[in-house]
Write an enzyme that holds these catalytic residues in place. Structure first.
Site, PDB file in Angstrom:
ATOM      1  N   SER A 120      -1.859   1.958  -2.258  1.00  0.00           N
ATOM      2  CA  SER A 120      -0.231   1.794  -1.412  1.00  0.00           C
ATOM      3  C   SER A 120       0.021   1.366  -1.866  1.00  0.00           C
ATOM      4  CB  SER A 120      -0.634   1.234   0.502  1.00  0.00           C
ATOM      5  OG  SER A 120      -1.026   1.936   1.159  1.00  0.00           O
TER       6      SER A 120
ATOM      7  N   SER B 276       1.628   3.039   1.521  1.00  0.00           N
ATOM      8  CA  SER B 276       2.721   2.776   2.279  1.00  0.00           C
ATOM      9  C   SER B 276       3.546   1.774   1.835  1.00  0.00           C
ATOM     10  CB  SER B 276       1.596   2.508   3.365  1.00  0.00           C
ATOM     11  OG  SER B 276       0.833   1.062   3.050  1.00  0.00           O
TER      12      SER B 276
ATOM     13  N   LYS C 125       5.458  -7.179   2.490  1.00  0.00           N
ATOM     14  CA  LYS C 125       5.791  -6.210   3.257  1.00  0.00           C
ATOM     15  C   LYS C 125       5.274  -6.781   5.020  1.00  0.00           C
ATOM     16  CE  LYS C 125       2.303  -2.029   3.457  1.00  0.00           C
ATOM     17  NZ  LYS C 125       1.276  -1.659   2.606  1.00  0.00           N
TER      18      LYS C 125
END
Length: 485
Positions: A181, A157, A82
């Protein structure tokens, strides 16, 4: 080389075995994934940055290590990160204009562990800007869609990380979980996601959203892969005062032991009228499976769960306001011109930060302002402490909690920008474990009426990751065909 099947379908454990036995090379495996990314990512948007040359160099280094019998567990395995985890010499954007050109001089602790093991970084994945969002639709840099249905949201996310694994663009990925997330996009994509106990994985080098909530966790194709990866990255970091690691790092040990005699609970507050028929039916099937395997399942009440969502948004917004104050055009991040210091601040922050980030900064600044701190923040912390005590009572009687991840099927792309309040309310399933730092695992437990995966969440007491993987593996083993048929 003797293995001839599609390399991008390999599990992490199988890939590690084939690499160690030298039936495949890391360069061969890496090339397969880079070709897959080139073929598919333009349509799904998992990656912000693809590190092609870096990946090939890392793969060559891994092959040399394997040749010399210097083989770490994750040596040669291609993965994705990420894009809020710092990577030395590789840009780290947080999907924000503010950090679009930022190249860190160091690696995040988790990234450094993988580098030291000669794992192969394929690239950095898309996310909601500064991890603020539930659908990866707040990115300032690109759009990510669900690889199982491009009309549907991928969740967030860590949407890019889940998409990369689901679309076979990486063997595994790391995401970060503040209020769900990792778990939500894993659920929407039909893969496995773990938000480990707060402190199990170092936050060193993870660009902060809410410091008391942020956790790094793996996203994988299978339960065993997830345990395999977390076993390697959950280590104590002397540079992170909140880092404690895990007492047992062999999370695969006894994973196949089953759940006979275990006791599970379903919080009635997380299984109300707002849960769709498809989700309820999938949950009921999962519960029946566990009962067939010898576990018992009860419904319980955890009263403070009903206040967890409000407490989460107060605490996370307050911490976001403090953490993002450094992005002012002077100390850190991009800068816009202005005639005065105040104009530089205003021009930079108003133009370089997205609307969701600014919304949460303003909310957090209000919460921390004089006259409102006691009214909001202190009450939220009180809810957090009360919820800790209620969870402690539950886990004195039960091995784990079971709940949905989301009340319905993945929503259509774009529908999540219409009503922010409704979007926030749907986080109520994931934030209770987040605000008290408990480990939570999600895995597919079936499909909805339109063929999209439904995820189940398994929550345990602090540092019970090994037990959660055992519980998750028991279910995965029974219903894999139903989830992937």
């Amino acid at each position: 080389m003797s293995y001839t099947n599609d390399l991008t379908s390999l599990s992490a454990i199988k890939a590690a075995s084939l690499l160690k036995e030298r039936q495949i090379s890391s360069q061969e495996l890496t090339l397969s994934y880079l070709e897959r990314i080139e073929k598919t990512d333009a349509d799904i948007g998992a990656f912000i940055t693809v590190c092609r040359e870096h990946a090939f160099a890392s793969a060559a280094k891994a092959d040399e290590a394997i040749k010399n019998n210097d083989v770490s567990p994750l040596c040669g395995i291609p993965f994705a990160l990420k894009d809020n985890m710092c990577t030395s010499g590789i840009r780290t954007t947080c999907a924000s204009r503010m950090l679009e050109d930022f190249i860190p001089p160091y690696d995040a602790f988790a990234a450094r562990i993988l580098k030291d093991q000669n794992a192969v970084l394929l690239g950095k994945t898309n996310l909601d800007e500064f991890s603020m969002g539930s659908f990866t639709e707040n990115s300032a840099l690109k759009k990510t869609v669900n690889p199982l249905d491009s009309k549907r949201a991928v969740g967030g996310s860590s949407g890019g990380s889940a998409t990369a694994v689901c679309a076979r663009e990486a063997v595994f990925s790391l995401g970060s979980d503040t209020g769900g997330s990792v778990r939500l996009p894993a659920s929407f994509c039909g893969v496995v996601g773990m938000a480990p106990t707060y402190g199990a994985v170092s936050r060193n080098g993870l660009i902060a959203f809410a410091s008391s909530l942020d956790r790094i966790g793996p996203i994988t194709k299978t339960i065993k892969d997830n345990a395999f990866v977390l076993s390697e990255i959950a280590r104590k970091d002397p540079l992170d005062p909140t880092s404690v690691g895990l007492c047992e790092n062999d999370l695969l040990n006894n994973i196949e032991k089953g759940v006979a005699g275990m006791k599970f609970a379903i919080p009635q507050e997380l299984f109300g009228n707002n849960v769709s028929k498809d989700i309820k039916e999938a949950m009921i099937r999962a519960v029946s499976t566990y009962e067939k395997l010898g576990a018992s399942v009860d419904t319980v009440s955890i009263p403070s769960i009903s206040h967890a969502l409000s407490a989460y948004y107060v605490i996370s917004s307050a911490e976001a306001s403090a953490n993002l104050s450094r992005y002012d055009g002077i100390r850190f991040g991009a800068r816009k011109k202005g005639d005065t210091l105040e104009e530089i601040y205003q021009n930079t922050r108003s133009s370089m930060l997205g609307s969701e980030v600014k919304r949460r900064i303003m909310l957090g600044t209000f919460i921390l302002s004089e006259g409102y701190y006691d009214q909001y923040y202190k009450k939220a912390v009180t809810v957090r402490e009360r919820l800790k005590e209620e969870f402690k009572v539950i886990f004195s009687k039960y091995d784990a909690l079971l709940s949905p991840i989301y009340p319905s099927s993945p929503p259509l792309c774009g529908s999540n920008t219409i009503d922010s309040e409704s979007v926030y309310k749907n986080d109520s399933f994931t934030v209770p474990s987040s605000i008290v730092g408990l480990p939570a695992l999600t895995l597919p437990c079936g499909k909805d009426s339109i063929g999209l995966p439904v995820g189940i969440q398994i929550i345990g007491k602090a540092f019970s990751e090994k037990k959660l993987y055992r519980i998750g593996f028991a279910l995965e083993s029974e219903i894999t065909e139903a989830c992937h048929e």
